[in-house]
Every structure is written in structure tokens, then in C-alpha cells.
Design a protein around this motif. Structure first.
Motif, PDB file in Angstrom:
ATOM      1  N   GLY A   1       8.913 -29.958 -37.920  1.00 57.86           N
ATOM      2  CA  GLY A   1       9.312 -31.218 -38.512  1.00 57.86           C
ATOM      3  C   GLY A   1      10.815 -31.244 -38.674  1.00 57.86           C
ATOM      4  N   PHE A   2      11.485 -32.257 -38.111  1.00 58.59           N
ATOM      5  CA  PHE A   2      12.940 -32.339 -38.186  1.00 58.59           C
ATOM      6  C   PHE A   2      13.357 -33.786 -38.061  1.00 58.59           C
ATOM      7  N   ASN A   3      14.619 -34.062 -38.365  1.00 56.32           N
ATOM      8  CA  ASN A   3      15.164 -35.412 -38.314  1.00 56.32           C
ATOM      9  C   ASN A   3      15.916 -35.611 -37.007  1.00 56.32           C
ATOM     10  N   THR A   4      15.919 -36.821 -36.502  1.00 56.36           N
ATOM     11  CA  THR A   4      16.642 -37.113 -35.267  1.00 56.36           C
ATOM     12  C   THR A   4      17.778 -38.109 -35.479  1.00 56.36           C
ATOM     13  N   ALA A   5      18.070 -38.438 -36.730  1.00 53.58           N
ATOM     14  CA  ALA A   5      19.169 -39.365 -37.040  1.00 53.58           C
ATOM     15  C   ALA A   5      20.445 -38.570 -37.281  1.00 53.58           C
ATOM     16  N   SER A   6      21.511 -38.932 -36.576  1.00 53.80           N
ATOM     17  CA  SER A   6      22.784 -38.231 -36.743  1.00 53.80           C
ATOM     18  C   SER A   6      23.356 -38.469 -38.130  1.00 53.80           C
ATOM     19  N   MET A   7      23.982 -37.428 -38.687  1.00 54.52           N
ATOM     20  CA  MET A   7      24.633 -37.544 -39.980  1.00 54.52           C
ATOM     21  C   MET A   7      26.097 -37.933 -39.772  1.00 54.52           C
ATOM     22  N   THR A   8      26.804 -38.154 -40.868  1.00 54.02           N
ATOM     23  CA  THR A   8      28.198 -38.612 -40.793  1.00 54.02           C
ATOM     24  C   THR A   8      29.062 -37.688 -39.951  1.00 54.02           C
ATOM     25  N   TYR A   9      28.867 -36.379 -40.083  1.00 55.34           N
ATOM     26  CA  TYR A   9      29.743 -35.428 -39.407  1.00 55.34           C
ATOM     27  C   TYR A   9      29.075 -34.746 -38.213  1.00 55.34           C
ATOM     28  N   ASP A  10      28.008 -35.339 -37.706  1.00 51.89           N
ATOM     29  CA  ASP A  10      27.454 -34.942 -36.413  1.00 51.89           C
ATOM     30  C   ASP A  10      28.183 -35.658 -35.295  1.00 51.89           C
ATOM     31  N   GLU A  11      28.184 -35.028 -34.119  1.00 52.66           N
ATOM     32  CA  GLU A  11      28.656 -35.727 -32.926  1.00 52.66           C
ATOM     33  C   GLU A  11      27.583 -36.718 -32.471  1.00 52.66           C
ATOM     34  N   PRO A  12      27.960 -37.754 -31.732  1.00 48.03           N
ATOM     35  CA  PRO A  12      26.957 -38.697 -31.221  1.00 48.03           C
ATOM     36  C   PRO A  12      25.894 -37.978 -30.396  1.00 48.03           C
ATOM     37  N   GLY A  13      24.643 -38.350 -30.625  1.00 47.16           N
ATOM     38  CA  GLY A  13      23.549 -37.744 -29.885  1.00 47.16           C
ATOM     39  C   GLY A  13      23.050 -36.436 -30.457  1.00 47.16           C
ATOM     40  N   ILE A  14      23.692 -35.956 -31.517  1.00 39.31           N
ATOM     41  CA  ILE A  14      23.302 -34.714 -32.172  1.00 39.31           C
ATOM     42  C   ILE A  14      22.788 -35.046 -33.566  1.00 39.31           C
ATOM     43  N   ALA A  15      21.776 -34.327 -34.019  1.00 39.82           N
ATOM     44  CA  ALA A  15      21.240 -34.532 -35.363  1.00 39.82           C
ATOM     45  C   ALA A  15      20.992 -33.186 -36.017  1.00 39.82           C
ATOM     46  N   THR A  16      21.654 -32.959 -37.144  1.00 40.62           N
ATOM     47  CA  THR A  16      21.456 -31.741 -37.934  1.00 40.62           C
ATOM     48  C   THR A  16      20.652 -32.103 -39.167  1.00 40.62           C
ATOM     49  N   SER A  17      19.639 -31.313 -39.483  1.00 37.11           N
ATOM     50  CA  SER A  17      18.763 -31.674 -40.593  1.00 37.11           C
ATOM     51  C   SER A  17      18.021 -30.453 -41.107  1.00 37.11           C
ATOM     52  N   LEU A  18      17.340 -30.642 -42.246  1.00 35.16           N
ATOM     53  CA  LEU A  18      16.376 -29.658 -42.695  1.00 35.16           C
ATOM     54  C   LEU A  18      15.254 -29.567 -41.665  1.00 35.16           C
ATOM     55  N   PHE A  19      14.696 -28.387 -41.539  1.00 33.29           N
ATOM     56  CA  PHE A  19      13.682 -28.110 -40.527  1.00 33.29           C
ATOM     57  C   PHE A  19      12.508 -27.410 -41.210  1.00 33.29           C
ATOM     58  N   ARG A  20      11.323 -27.938 -40.989  1.00 38.67           N
ATOM     59  CA  ARG A  20      10.119 -27.301 -41.518  1.00 38.67           C
ATOM     60  C   ARG A  20       9.162 -27.006 -40.369  1.00 38.67           C
TER      61      ARG A  20
ATOM     62  N   GLY B   1      14.230 -24.350 -42.906  1.00 40.31           N
ATOM     63  CA  GLY B   1      15.503 -23.897 -42.375  1.00 40.31           C
ATOM     64  C   GLY B   1      16.345 -25.080 -41.946  1.00 40.31           C
ATOM     65  N   ILE B   2      17.231 -24.853 -40.989  1.00 48.18           N
ATOM     66  CA  ILE B   2      18.149 -25.870 -40.492  1.00 48.18           C
ATOM     67  C   ILE B   2      17.963 -25.996 -38.986  1.00 48.18           C
ATOM     68  N   ALA B   3      17.951 -27.233 -38.498  1.00 42.60           N
ATOM     69  CA  ALA B   3      17.824 -27.492 -37.067  1.00 42.60           C
ATOM     70  C   ALA B   3      18.953 -28.388 -36.593  1.00 42.60           C
ATOM     71  N   THR B   4      19.404 -28.140 -35.368  1.00 44.42           N
ATOM     72  CA  THR B   4      20.331 -29.033 -34.671  1.00 44.42           C
ATOM     73  C   THR B   4      19.621 -29.516 -33.410  1.00 44.42           C
ATOM     74  N   VAL B   5      19.452 -30.841 -33.293  1.00 52.40           N
ATOM     75  CA  VAL B   5      18.638 -31.431 -32.240  1.00 52.40           C
ATOM     76  C   VAL B   5      19.527 -32.219 -31.283  1.00 52.40           C
ATOM     77  N   ARG B   6      19.300 -32.016 -29.982  1.00 54.35           N
ATOM     78  CA  ARG B   6      19.943 -32.808 -28.928  1.00 54.35           C
ATOM     79  C   ARG B   6      18.844 -33.545 -28.178  1.00 54.35           C
TER      80      ARG B   6
ATOM     81  N   GLY C   1      17.254 -34.515 -49.924  1.00 55.72           N
ATOM     82  CA  GLY C   1      18.663 -34.771 -49.641  1.00 55.72           C
ATOM     83  C   GLY C   1      19.254 -33.631 -48.840  1.00 55.72           C
ATOM     84  N   PHE C   2      20.092 -33.979 -47.880  1.00 55.30           N
ATOM     85  CA  PHE C   2      20.737 -32.983 -47.028  1.00 55.30           C
ATOM     86  C   PHE C   2      22.045 -33.565 -46.538  1.00 55.30           C
ATOM     87  N   ALA C   3      23.090 -32.741 -46.467  1.00 52.33           N
ATOM     88  CA  ALA C   3      24.396 -33.207 -46.002  1.00 52.33           C
ATOM     89  C   ALA C   3      25.086 -32.113 -45.207  1.00 52.33           C
ATOM     90  N   LEU C   4      25.548 -32.462 -44.025  1.00 50.82           N
ATOM     91  CA  LEU C   4      26.343 -31.571 -43.191  1.00 50.82           C
ATOM     92  C   LEU C   4      27.806 -31.724 -43.573  1.00 50.82           C
TER      93      LEU C   4
END
Length: 361
Positions: free
Chosen positions: A210-229, A241-246, A265-268
């Protein structure tokens, strides 16, 4: 195409390429409130520097466009999308599909990077003399220039749903649908071009992730960093844990830190070396700080939290903001995780509807 997984060392190598640098020193926030205004808040001065008058009360579901020149803002009725020009700080247009006795609720909205069209997930309610008729939900393509529905988009796998998520790729060529799997379709023809079968284990012996696919403020376009279950079938437990999705490459880099905990809540952080989350139990609140280079949970620090918290990091990485409920933002020192001060507004903020633009973007 095969799903690619790169864990542990791979995440550290990828950080420099997947997150923005920390060159910005301040940022501007666009905050929705329980009024007919959005607040424009400056991080450096911690002052409200402007207010944007909206056409509708209680702006909601704030989305920033790809070029960071527009905000797409819903309202409490879920019937309208207001378009805000960021440079002018005013509403320049409005979208609605409701007319007469037909109310069309907008339950999902994704603008194309060109800002010429959008995909909208809707449900139509028709008022008759003695009752309402509620149709099945459907998905349309909407021309933002002519204000006309141009296509009815077929359901992924031909299966209507009460809820579906979707977003465009940064280049606008692909539209991603989030169902049991992530389905990529051509953004013009809506024919399936690829599929990421996340309904299946990513690797043998692992549970569904389970992870998020929405980019955060300080992600590059097309990348999504989020909590990972992820479910651990061997020990019958859930890991966090933490996931980085392309999405475009169907790649996910991740690491786990232990059994799942109630994190909200999660913030990069800028630069991509740290991230923060909020541990929330009744009467028990903690900052969790993640070291994304060493791939570990570096600190758990108790603090005096509150219900319904959101978290963000300042553009220079030195402050952490706790907000959402009420009319205040609590400002914490990112080094010590101690409270520095509380910023107070005249208006209550809505739940997490904030768009943040660093000064260098």
C-alpha cells in the motif's frame, strides 16, 4: 513490462535524482478556509499577505496544476471547480455540470498538464416531482476552453465503481487509473497501454503493498514519496516504511522500519534526505523522523499534539508545521523538534486543503 523493485541501497542512490534540492528559502501557501476566501500565507514572514475571494463558500479539494500557475478548487457542494490564476490571485473561471433540476456532483478531478482539458468523475442526481433519481457514476473528458463534455471515458476493465482515483503523467500522454491495479491508458484514445499489477505481490513471499502515488511538494514530477505498508504473510503482520514510486517506469524503491503503527500525515523534506510523519493515538502524539539516506527511523519525539493534524516542512528545511484543525499553525524547530511559536489566523482552515509553492518553482 516487469515490475522493478530496488530496495535498501537503491533508495539512497535514487534520492538525488527523485527529489528537489533545498535551494528554496521560502514558500507561499494557499490555504482553504470555512469562508469564501483562501488565505495566501508567506513562510518567511509567517504573515497572511493576501486573500483570494472565491465564488463559492468553503473552498475544498485544492489542486495545483503542473506548471504551478493555477489552482483548481472545489467547493462544499461538490458541484463546482473554480480556477484560480496564481499570479493574479483571483478566480478566472468556473466549471459546473449541474443545470436546472439536474445536480452533478464532482467526486474526482484531474487537469491535463496543458490546462486545456480535464478528466472528471461524476454522479448525476435528477430532481423529479416526487423523488430524486441517482444515476451510476461515470467518467468524462471535459474541454476547459469550450466548457463542454467531449467524451465519456470507458471504465477500466469495464467495471463501474463508486470510487476511482486517477491522474495524468507529467507529459500529459498517459492517464493512470487506480483500481485493484494501476492501469495506464492513452490520454487521447483511453485505450490501455500498460498495467502495474499491484494486486499481486511485488516479490515472491511478500504481501500486497500500500503506497501513495500523488507527488508531494518536494518530489520531482512523476515521483511520489509516501508511507508504505505491506503485509508480511510469514509473520501475519503489517510492516511500515517509506516508498518512492515512479509510475512511468513501474518502479518502487522502499525500506521498512518495523511493524505498522498509527501514523497520520507525512511530509518529505527539501533535498530528499529526511521525511516526517505524525504518530497519533488518543492523548499520545509523536514526531517520527525518517533518515532516507541511511534508511531508518532516526527519531521518535513526543509532543503536545491535537486531533486532525497535518504536517509540512518549510522550504529551507529548518521548520516543521503542524496544522489542519482550527485556525493555527504550530511551528516546530526541525533540529530539536521543539515548539517555537504558534501562528494564528482569523479563519478556521479546512481539512488539509493547502497548496504550497516554493519560491524557486
Amino acid at each position: 513490462m516487469r515490475t522493478t523493485l530496488t530496495r535498501l541501497a537503491g533508495l539512497a542512490l535514487a534520492l538525488g535524482a527523485t527529489t528537489t534540492n533545498a535551494s528554496a528559502q521560502t514558500a507561499t501557501w494557499y490555504i482553504s478556509t470555512y469562508t469564501d476566501e483562501m488565505l495566501v500565507w508567506d513562510e518567511a514572514s509567517e504573515e497572511v499577505i493576501d486573500r483570494i475571494k472565491m465564488n463559492r463558500i468553503i473552498p475544498d479539494d485544492v489542486q495545483l496544476n503542473e506548471s504551478k500557475t493555477r489552482l483548481y478548487v472545489g467547493d462544499a457542494s461538490a458541484e463546482h471547480i473554480q480556477i484560480v490564476d496564481i499570479a493574479r490571485r483571483e478566480v478566472i473561471d468556473e466549471i459546473t455540470l449541474s443545470e436546472g433540476d439536474i445536480t452533478v456532483r464532482i467526486n474526482g478531478f484531474a487537469p491535463h498538464p496543458s490546462d486545456e482539458k480535464a478528466v472528471i468523475f461524476v454522479r448525476r442526481h435528477t430532481k423529479l416531482q416526487d423523488r430524486y433519481v441517482v444515476d451510476e457514476p461515470y467518467i468524462v473528458e471535459y474541454d476547459l476552453n469550450t466548457k463542454q463534455v467531449t467524451h465519456t471515458i470507458p471504465w477500466p476493465d469495464g467495471e463501474p465503481r463508486d470510487n476511482v482515483g486517477f491522474r495524468y503523467s507529467p507529459d500529459g500522454e498517459t492517464l493512470y487509473f487506480y483500481t485493484n491495479d494501476i492501469i495506464a491508458v492513452d490520454a487521447d484514445t483511453y485505450e490501455e497501454v500498460d498495467r502495474w499489477e499491484i494486486s499481486q505481490p511485488l516479490e515472491p513471499g511478500l504481501g500486497r503493498p500500500g503506497f501513495n502515488t500523488a507527488s508531494m511538494t518536494y518530489d520531482e514530477p512523476g515521483i511520489a514519496t509516501s508511507l508504505f505498508r505491506m503485509r508480511d504473510p510469514v509473520h501475519n503482520s503489517t510492516l511500515i516504511g517509506i516508498a518512492t514510486v515512479r509510475l512511468s517506469e513501474k518502479e518502487i524503491d522502499f525500506f521498512t522500519v518495523g511493524p505498522s503503527e498509527p501514523l497520520r500525515g507525512f511530509a518529505l523534506a527539501p533535498g530528499g534526505e529526511k521525511a516526517y510523519a505524525l504518530y497519533q493515538q488518543i492523548g499520545e502524539y509523536e514526531f517520527w523522523e525518517f533518515d532516507l539516506v541511511e534508511q531508518n527511523l532516526s527519531r521518535r519525539v513526543p509532543f503536545a499534539g491535537r486531533p486532525r493534524m497535518g504536517i509540512d516542512v518549510s522550504a529551507d528545511g529548518t521548520k516543521i508545521y503542524v496544522h489542519v484543525a482550527g485556525n493555527t499553525i504550530d511551528v516546530y524547530d526541525a533540529e530539536t523538534l521543539s515548539l517555537m511559536r504558534t501562528v494564528e489566523f482569523d479563519e478556521d482552515m479546512t481539512l488539509g486543503n493547502v497548496a504550497i509553492i516554493p519560491e524557486n518553482q
